[in-house]
Design a protein around this motif. Structure first.
Motif: not given
Length: 368
Positions: A56-80
């Protein structure tokens, strides 16, 4: 150390099944703890319910996860190091995180955000299964740490926006194949967060499809938690490891070094080097004497031709030659000149023939 469950242990596990689920509650990025649900794709109504169908596509990001978007994309440094935090009901201090019955591994994957998790885009950055030395599962560890798990981001991945996929596989019913009996089977607790990686490198790790990496009977997806065991096969691809040679996405666990088999010929090493550019380092005597009943023959190969290609000295030294004639003429051919050596007749006694072969070694720095 082997682990085994008694009937009493199994009954205790069964008692907790009705109240045992979990979900990704929080992230800590670059030392800053985000509020619950921040940077995480919106939860379904039953946010702590598992996915069981690995196709199932629910295995990707959870139930309904691929059809939804987070309200924010949070910054983070590579290697942290980021901290992911699971909870059962809420993020209160009294929350039990996940029931002790739901033993199993933890994994974390990443994929470019623009892919929305579709296609061969997921690469694994963390896994923790069963530690036989301490009889401890990853679920034990997060339960003992308030639901928290530290995960290092690869230092060399490209900067940009990514999905971070967290996963716990609960194995309390994984002794049965879900495809055979959908009432049982492994339980996948999956969520996706959105992060923006900065200070990255140039690596684009090899990706895999989710769904696609698991089958319902893949070892580690099907597993008898109630039998005696001393190890656990974590399913999915190998963890991506930053470093030279991995920029194309090949994990060090997946790379193969193929040794080159030597055939005794140096033709490929220096075939384009002229004689004038070569240093002659050694002259080797052949080990196999030539038997001659009538004469003594000395063979000499003293001529070297310019702009010639040479092969290893081992090519013509393996087979002894028997000759009963009173005399023997031998010639060594080169691309530009033929040299012949006539041996005088010696009717007295037999003597071994010593053959001299010139080995040509290219001068340092002349290989191409």
């Amino acid at each position: 150390m082997k682990a085994a469950f008694s009937l009493g242990s199994a009954l205790m596990l069964l008692a907790g099944f009705a109240n045992a689920h979990t979900y990704l509650s929080k992230l800590t990025l670059d030392g800053v703890q985000e509020s619950e649900g921040q940077c995480i794709r919106p939860y379904p109504a039953d946010r702590n319910f598992p996915v069981k169908d690995v196709t199932s596509t629910d295995i990707t990001c959870g139930v309904g996860g691929v059809s939804k978007t987070a309200s924010e994309t949070c910054p983070v440094k590579a290697g942290s190091t980021i901290t992911v935090e699971w909870h059962h009901d809420n993020d209160s201090a009294s929350d039990d995180i996940i029931d002790i019955s739901h033993l199993g591994p933890c994994m974390v994957y990443m994929a470019p955000l623009e892919s929305n998790g579709s296609g061969d885009v997921w690469f694994k950055i963390f896994e923790d299964g069963y530690d036989a030395a301490t009889s401890t599962w990853c679920v034990n560890k997060i339960r003992n740490n308030g639901g928290k798990l530290d995960v290092a981001l690869p230092a060399d991945i490209k900067s940009g926006d990514y999905l971070v996929r967290t996963e716990i596989i609960a194995l309390h019913e994984s002794d049965t194949d879900y495809a055979v009996n959908p009432a049982r089977g492994s339980q996948f607790y999956v969520n996706c967060a959105q992060v923006s990686v900065t200070n990255g490198g140039s690596a684009e790790p090899q990706g895999y499809a989710i769904p696609g990496i698991y089958k319902s009977n893949t070892p580690g997806v099907i597993f008898n938690l109630y039998s005696s065991y001393s190890s656990y096969p974590i399913p999915g691809p190998a963890v991506y490891v930053s470093g030279p040679g991995n920029g194309n996405g090949e994990s060090t666990d997946e790379s193969t070094d193929v040794p080159v088999e030597s055939t005794g010929s140096t033709a490929e090493e220096n075939t384009n080097s002229s004689v004038e550019e070569s240093n002659y380092s050694s002259v080797e005597n052949t080990d196999a004497p030539t038997e001659n009943t009538g004469s003594s023959v000395e063979e000499s190969t003293d001529s070297l031709a310019e702009e010639s290609n040479y092969s290893s000295a081992e090519e013509n030294t393996d087979a002894p030659t028997e000759n009963t004639d009173a005399s023997q003429n031998s010639a060594t051919e080169s691309p530009t000149e033929e040299i012949s050596t006539d041996a005088p007749e010696t009717p007295t006694s037999s003597a071994p023939v010593v053959t001299y072969t010139t080995t040509i070694t290219a001068a340092p720095g002349k290989c191409h």
